[in-house]
Design an enzyme around this catalytic site. Sequence first.
Site, short mmCIF file in Angstrom:
data_model
loop_
_atom_site.label_atom_id
_atom_site.label_comp_id
_atom_site.label_asym_id
_atom_site.label_seq_id
_atom_site.Cartn_x
_atom_site.Cartn_y
_atom_site.Cartn_z
N GLY A 32 0.78 -1.16 -0.02
CA GLY A 32 -0.09 -0.04 -0.06
C GLY A 32 0.88 1.30 -0.05
O GLY A 32 2.03 1.37 0.17
N CYS B 43 6.05 0.12 7.83
CA CYS B 43 5.60 1.24 6.97
C CYS B 43 6.83 1.68 6.28
O CYS B 43 7.86 1.78 6.42
CB CYS B 43 5.10 2.45 7.76
SG CYS B 43 4.63 3.97 6.84
N HIS C 296 -4.41 1.75 7.76
CA HIS C 296 -3.09 2.29 7.62
C HIS C 296 -2.68 3.45 6.65
O HIS C 296 -2.27 4.40 7.31
CB HIS C 296 -2.00 1.36 7.68
CG HIS C 296 -0.78 1.66 7.48
ND1 HIS C 296 0.27 1.12 8.54
CD2 HIS C 296 0.04 2.25 6.60
CE1 HIS C 296 1.42 1.75 8.33
NE2 HIS C 296 1.37 2.49 6.99
N GLU C 297 -3.26 3.39 5.55
CA GLU C 297 -3.07 4.25 4.59
C GLU C 297 -4.03 5.67 4.87
O GLU C 297 -3.73 6.76 4.61
CB GLU C 297 -3.50 3.77 3.18
CG GLU C 297 -2.73 2.50 2.81
CD GLU C 297 -1.18 2.69 2.79
OE1 GLU C 297 -0.49 1.71 3.04
OE2 GLU C 297 -0.62 3.97 2.83
N HIS D 123 -2.23 7.98 7.06
CA HIS D 123 -1.23 8.85 6.27
C HIS D 123 -2.04 9.95 5.72
O HIS D 123 -1.43 11.12 5.79
CB HIS D 123 -0.72 8.07 5.16
CG HIS D 123 0.59 7.05 5.50
ND1 HIS D 123 1.92 7.48 5.88
CD2 HIS D 123 0.73 5.79 5.43
CE1 HIS D 123 2.43 6.61 6.16
NE2 HIS D 123 1.93 5.40 5.85
O1 K2U Z 1 1.95 2.73 4.30
C1 K2U Z 1 2.85 1.95 3.79
O2 K2U Z 1 3.97 2.21 3.87
C2 K2U Z 1 2.61 0.64 3.00
C3 K2U Z 1 2.50 -0.39 3.82
C4 K2U Z 1 1.25 -0.89 4.10
C5 K2U Z 1 0.95 -1.73 5.38
C6 K2U Z 1 1.35 -1.60 6.48
C7 K2U Z 1 0.81 -2.34 7.51
C8 K2U Z 1 0.00 -3.47 7.18
C9 K2U Z 1 -0.27 -3.89 5.98
C10 K2U Z 1 0.30 -3.05 4.98
C11 K2U Z 1 3.68 -1.39 3.43
O3 K2U Z 1 3.28 -2.16 2.91
S1 K2U Z 1 4.62 -2.02 4.95
C12 K2U Z 1 5.20 -3.24 4.24
C13 K2U Z 1 4.47 -4.62 4.56
C14 K2U Z 1 4.00 -5.48 3.66
C15 K2U Z 1 3.31 -6.63 3.86
C16 K2U Z 1 2.68 -6.52 4.89
C17 K2U Z 1 2.76 -5.73 6.06
C18 K2U Z 1 3.73 -4.49 5.63
ZN ZN Z 2 2.68 3.63 6.01
#
Ligand code: K2U
Ligand code: ZN
Length: 174
Positions: free
Chosen positions: A46, A94, A136-137, A140
Amino acid sequence: MAVREILTVPNPILKQVSEPVETVDEELRTLMDDMLDSMYAADGIGLAAIQVGVPKRVIVMDLDWGKGERNPRYFVNPVLSEPSDNLVPYEEGCLSVPSYFDEVERADRIQVDYIDYHGKPQREIAEGMYAVCIQHEMDHLEGVLFIDHLSRLKRQRAVQKVKKLVKQREQDAA
Ligand code: K2U
Ligand code: ZN
């Protein structure tokens, strides 16, 4: 399409509240395409526009790409509603707080209203990883990072760890 730099803590831009999008046009679609390229390049699932320095209420996501397929999703001016009472913990990371992971509790089901890549209004129910990621997004878009849900000490440790990591990456690149 292009890979853009993903901002990391403690960049103050990440604390900005993002503004609603007026029109889904070719310029916005280019931004969303670039966000997706940037997310894939960073092994994320994401990404919010503010993470590439653009304070617009836009999110991209692909919950399947780690499974060898691509299922990109685009959210313009997303609105969350009707969160379930059931909160579940998840070990979050993140792309703006690289190398730091910690547990955050979030609703395991939530309604998502948004405008899609072609400007059409959509409504979905998010559950499981979809629910975790969209919440989570959405944080942001309000200038909130997952570490802001943790204790002050944990937040300070996370920022120090990222500053050290980024400094090391810059030295390695020099
Ligand atoms: O916002 C971001 O930095 C994207 C995150 C999204 C995310 C955060 C927490 C839980 C799920 C998704 C990144 O994708 S962090 C890397 C990641 C990849 C797979 C699962 C969890 C985190
Ligand atoms: Zn994030």
